[in-house]
Design an enzyme around this catalytic site. Structure first.
Site, PDB file in Angstrom:
ATOM      1  N   SER A  95       0.826  -1.201   0.000  1.00 47.09           N
ATOM      2  CA  SER A  95       0.000   0.000   0.000  1.00 47.09           C
ATOM      3  C   SER A  95       0.869   1.263   0.000  1.00 47.09           C
ATOM      4  O   SER A  95       1.715   1.426  -0.862  1.00 47.09           O
ATOM      5  CB  SER A  95      -0.964  -0.058   1.192  1.00 47.09           C
ATOM      6  N   ASP A 217     -10.305  -4.662  -5.011  1.00 52.61           N
ATOM      7  CA  ASP A 217      -9.672  -3.964  -3.891  1.00 52.61           C
ATOM      8  C   ASP A 217     -10.423  -2.656  -3.668  1.00 52.61           C
ATOM      9  O   ASP A 217     -10.493  -1.810  -4.570  1.00 52.61           O
ATOM     10  CB  ASP A 217      -8.195  -3.707  -4.239  1.00 52.61           C
ATOM     11  N   HIS A 246      -7.676  -5.393   0.177  1.00 57.14           N
ATOM     12  CA  HIS A 246      -6.502  -4.511   0.122  1.00 57.14           C
ATOM     13  C   HIS A 246      -5.290  -5.090   0.852  1.00 57.14           C
ATOM     14  O   HIS A 246      -4.186  -4.605   0.687  1.00 57.14           O
ATOM     15  CB  HIS A 246      -6.880  -3.148   0.717  1.00 57.14           C
TER      16      HIS A 246
END
Length: 270
Positions: A95, A217, A246
């Site tokens: 991320s 996601d 995610h």
């Protein structure tokens, strides 16, 4: 242990000769890599650390101004590598940490053999000719909900981000690490992430980038992975997995760990 290592809870494990760095995303800490680490111990010296602001770090060390941009986190990463005397590493960033590693690699490309990005996005807001997945109104509502009742927000956000029900182990684990963050710090960190726009620096990236993305996601549409692939300056490759959520390394390790290991062990074919 140096000051930087202590502040970031740095751990170095494994008996290999090469370094690999595992960097977590928002709302988690280094424990998010628990399914991956055992597979790396024989081949690598594995560096784990916590981003400043995560629930496992001292909130007194969180400088709201320093961490109002991703550069503040990138400087931390470079400081950790310097303190550990790392000359070259494979960097795995989940991320926001994928973008943090990307920023760091632009200043010191010599330190990064490759960057492996999981669920990464250079910009979350939609723009003309760019689909990031969010409108400003969506983000304003999210920030308002966080501000009004953080615990309640966490309980709703965790299953949406993971893509599972509240009973799943992955949702419970993500909820735990989210709850551990101080609410004002969590809000500041998420505002920095969602307001960031790293598109203009992608062309400056020269190290090979391996882009790994879930098919579904909440935070990152699949088209963003293709955008990264098209716009990074160096070699890149994309793999879209059949996973949902995610944090696939936490919620679908049986699918995701072999994919990550493949990208760690194999370079992009010329």
């Amino acid at each position: 242990m140096g000051i930087v290592e202590e502040a970031h809870n740095v751990k170095v494990v494994g008996s290999g000769s090469r370094f690999i760095v595992l960097a977590h995303g928002f709302g988690t800490d280094q424990s998010v890599w628990k399914h991956l680490v055992p597979h790396l111990l024989d081949e690598f010296r594995v560096i784990l650390y916590d981003n400043m602001g995560s629930g496992t770090t001292n909130p007194e060390y969180f400088d709201f101004e320093r961490y109002s941009t991703l550069e503040g986190y990138a400087y931390d990463l470079l400081a950790i590598l310097e303190e550990l005397q790392v000359n070259s590493c494979i960097f795995v960033g989940h991320s926001v940490s994928a973008m943090i590693g990307t920023v760091a690699s632009i200043s010191r490309p010599d330190l990064f053999a490759k960057v492996i990005m999981i669920s990464a996005s250079p910009r979350y807001l939609n723009d003309r000719d760019y689909f990031g997945g969010f409108e400003q109104e969506d983000l304003d509502q999210l920030f308002d909900a966080m501000s009004s009742n953080y615990k309640s927000w966490c309980s709703g956000f965790a299953p949406m981000a993971i893509g599972g029900d509240m009973e799943s182990v992955a949702v419970q684990e993500f909820s735990r690490t989210l709850f551990n963050m101080r609410p004002d710090i969590a809000l500041s960190v998420l505002q920095t992430i969602f307001n960031s726009d790293m598109r203009q620096i992608l062309g400056l990236v020269t190290v090979p980038c391996h882009i790994i993305q879930s098919m579904k996601d909440l935070a990152v549409p699949v088209v963003v992975a293709e955008y990264l692939h098209q716009h990074v300056g160096g070699e890149s490759i994309v793999e879209v997995m059949s996973t949902e959520g995610h944090l696939p390394q936490l919620s679908s390790p049986d699918v995701v760990i072999p994919v990550i290991l493949k990208h760690i062990r194999h370079d992009i074919a010329a």
